[in-house]
Design a protein around this motif. Structure first.
Motif, PDB file in Angstrom:
ATOM      1  N   ILE A  77      65.317 104.471   1.449  1.00  0.00           N
ATOM      2  CA  ILE A  77      65.421 104.988  -0.490  1.00  0.00           C
ATOM      3  C   ILE A  77      63.663 104.306  -1.134  1.00  0.00           C
ATOM      4  N   CYS A  78      64.186 102.626  -0.993  1.00  0.00           N
ATOM      5  CA  CYS A  78      62.332 102.174  -1.374  1.00  0.00           C
ATOM      6  C   CYS A  78      61.490 102.524  -0.729  1.00  0.00           C
ATOM      7  N   ALA A  79      61.597 103.010   0.765  1.00  0.00           N
ATOM      8  CA  ALA A  79      60.955 103.409   1.220  1.00  0.00           C
ATOM      9  C   ALA A  79      60.042 104.610   0.738  1.00  0.00           C
ATOM     10  N   PHE A  80      60.976 105.622   0.724  1.00  0.00           N
ATOM     11  CA  PHE A  80      60.671 106.804   0.418  1.00  0.00           C
ATOM     12  C   PHE A  80      59.496 106.913  -0.926  1.00  0.00           C
ATOM     13  N   ALA A  81      60.531 106.017  -1.937  1.00  0.00           N
ATOM     14  CA  ALA A  81      59.746 106.068  -3.368  1.00  0.00           C
ATOM     15  C   ALA A  81      58.442 105.537  -3.404  1.00  0.00           C
ATOM     16  N   PHE A  82      57.827 104.833  -2.432  1.00  0.00           N
ATOM     17  CA  PHE A  82      56.540 104.839  -2.096  1.00  0.00           C
ATOM     18  C   PHE A  82      56.110 106.046  -1.819  1.00  0.00           C
ATOM     19  N   VAL A  83      56.147 107.028  -1.782  1.00  0.00           N
ATOM     20  CA  VAL A  83      55.348 108.237  -1.512  1.00  0.00           C
ATOM     21  C   VAL A  83      55.645 109.184  -2.827  1.00  0.00           C
ATOM     22  N   GLY A  84      55.535 108.640  -3.869  1.00  0.00           N
ATOM     23  CA  GLY A  84      56.317 110.208  -4.808  1.00  0.00           C
ATOM     24  C   GLY A  84      55.529 108.996  -6.396  1.00  0.00           C
ATOM     25  N   LEU A  85      54.549 107.758  -5.996  1.00  0.00           N
ATOM     26  CA  LEU A  85      53.929 106.523  -6.324  1.00  0.00           C
ATOM     27  C   LEU A  85      52.469 108.096  -7.150  1.00  0.00           C
ATOM     28  N   GLY A  86      52.001 108.631  -6.481  1.00  0.00           N
ATOM     29  CA  GLY A  86      51.145 109.216  -6.574  1.00  0.00           C
ATOM     30  C   GLY A  86      49.777 108.263  -6.713  1.00  0.00           C
ATOM     31  N   PRO A  87      48.441 109.664  -7.649  1.00  0.00           N
ATOM     32  CA  PRO A  87      46.988 108.785  -7.505  1.00  0.00           C
ATOM     33  C   PRO A  87      47.424 107.162  -8.148  1.00  0.00           C
ATOM     34  N   TYR A  88      46.715 106.984  -8.114  1.00  0.00           N
ATOM     35  CA  TYR A  88      46.266 105.193  -9.023  1.00  0.00           C
ATOM     36  C   TYR A  88      45.416 106.255 -10.508  1.00  0.00           C
ATOM     37  N   PRO A  89      46.724 105.584 -11.722  1.00  0.00           N
ATOM     38  CA  PRO A  89      46.462 106.168 -13.352  1.00  0.00           C
ATOM     39  C   PRO A  89      45.427 105.275 -13.622  1.00  0.00           C
ATOM     40  N   VAL A  90      44.522 105.921 -14.374  1.00  0.00           N
ATOM     41  CA  VAL A  90      43.241 105.325 -15.286  1.00  0.00           C
ATOM     42  C   VAL A  90      43.364 104.662 -16.307  1.00  0.00           C
ATOM     43  N   PHE A  91      43.023 103.522 -16.397  1.00  0.00           N
ATOM     44  CA  PHE A  91      43.151 102.922 -17.768  1.00  0.00           C
ATOM     45  C   PHE A  91      42.194 102.682 -18.292  1.00  0.00           C
ATOM     46  N   ALA A  92      41.827 103.421 -20.042  1.00  0.00           N
ATOM     47  CA  ALA A  92      40.838 102.999 -20.430  1.00  0.00           C
ATOM     48  C   ALA A  92      39.920 101.479 -20.969  1.00  0.00           C
TER      49      ALA A  92
END
Length: 109
Positions: A77-92
């Motif tokens: 479950i923890c390994a598959f959670a990495f798949v859902g992270l998506g792209p890195y957010p951009v911080f201003a």
């Protein structure tokens, strides 16, 4: 036996570095210390309590099988959670600027 020990050692050692990288990329640097400190504390608590729980399970059942029956699905479950992270957010940045390679600034809250 030696190969298993080496793999376990490398993977355990890499955990902290991977955590540091992912927290910095997904949470940003503004709250990095708080978030990383919490995660590192939980990792340390797990490292301290895990062997005690494993020993208690072995003493109670005579086997580590019940522990593995819980640990294996949890790890998946923890390994598959990495798949859902998506792209890195951009911080201003505080002045509203973003790095040329980072993309667009995050929407204002």
């Amino acid at each position: 036996m030696t190969a298993g020990s080496l793999i376990l050692g490398y993977s355990s050692g890499a955990g902290l570095q991977v955590t540091t990288y992912l927290v910095s990329r997904y949470a940003g640097l503004k709250k990095f210390g708080t978030i990383f400190g919490t995660i590192a504390s939980m990792m340390l608590a797990g490292s301290a309590i895990g062997p005690l729980v494993a020993g208690a399970v072995h003493d109670a059942t005579g086997s580590y099988a019940p522990l593995l029956m819980v640990a294996a699905p949890t790890m998946l479950i923890c390994a598959f959670a990495f798949v859902g992270l998506g792209p890195y957010p951009v911080f201003a940045k505080p002045d509203g600027q973003v790095d040329a390679l980072a993309g667009q600034p995050a929407p204002a809250e």
